[in-house]
Design a protein around this motif. Structure first.
Motif, PDB file in Angstrom:
ATOM      1  N   PHE A 134      -8.931  13.070  -6.774  1.00  0.00           N
ATOM      2  CA  PHE A 134      -9.652  14.317  -6.525  1.00  0.00           C
ATOM      3  C   PHE A 134      -9.613  14.763  -5.212  1.00  0.00           C
ATOM      4  O   PHE A 134     -10.761  13.034  -4.672  1.00  0.00           O
ATOM      5  N   GLY A 155     -12.426  18.175  -5.362  1.00  0.00           N
ATOM      6  CA  GLY A 155     -12.043  19.009  -6.502  1.00  0.00           C
ATOM      7  C   GLY A 155     -11.020  19.224  -6.524  1.00  0.00           C
ATOM      8  O   GLY A 155     -11.286  19.438  -7.399  1.00  0.00           O
ATOM      9  N   GLN A 156     -10.222  18.990  -5.725  1.00  0.00           N
ATOM     10  CA  GLN A 156      -8.428  19.902  -6.474  1.00  0.00           C
ATOM     11  C   GLN A 156      -7.620  18.312  -7.171  1.00  0.00           C
ATOM     12  O   GLN A 156      -7.914  17.055  -6.206  1.00  0.00           O
ATOM     13  N   LYS A 157      -7.336  18.586  -8.115  1.00  0.00           N
ATOM     14  CA  LYS A 157      -6.485  16.878  -8.961  1.00  0.00           C
ATOM     15  C   LYS A 157      -5.011  17.292  -8.127  1.00  0.00           C
ATOM     16  O   LYS A 157      -4.900  18.351  -8.065  1.00  0.00           O
ATOM     17  N   VAL A 188     -12.724  10.149  -6.767  1.00  0.00           N
ATOM     18  CA  VAL A 188     -12.545  11.166  -5.445  1.00  0.00           C
ATOM     19  C   VAL A 188     -12.780  10.902  -4.404  1.00  0.00           C
ATOM     20  O   VAL A 188     -13.593   9.856  -3.963  1.00  0.00           O
TER      21      VAL A 188
END
Length: 85
Positions: free
Chosen positions: A6, A9-11, A74
């Motif tokens: 991530f 917050g973006q995969k 993350v």
């Protein structure tokens, strides 16, 4: 075997053994933050010498080009205030 990391917050999907820098670049993410002097961060040398691809992972600053992806990681841009330039 790959997985997902991530970025803000973006995969971002990755392939087994791939570096975070490579996975981010394949996803079209080339801006990795801003230095303390206002310069954009991104992958430059790809071997950990230039430290232009610094990101924050697990509360520490690391070179994205040397960081092997693990499922669920993350990553965030490095904060400007903690950067020397």
């Amino acid at each position: 075997m790959g997985g997902v990391i991530f970025w803000q917050g973006q995969k971002v999907e990755f392939c087994g053994g791939e570096s975070a820098a490579s996975a981010l670049a394949r996803a079209g993410i080339t801006q990795l933050g801003v230095t303390g002097t206002g310069q954009m961060r991104g992958v430059f040398c790809g071997i950990g010498q230039c430290q232009n691809c610094l990101v924050t992972f697990d509360g520490r600053t690391v070179e994205a080009c040397l960081l092997t992806c693990r499922d669920g990681m993350v990553l965030q841009p490095q904060e400007r205030a903690s950067d020397d330039g």
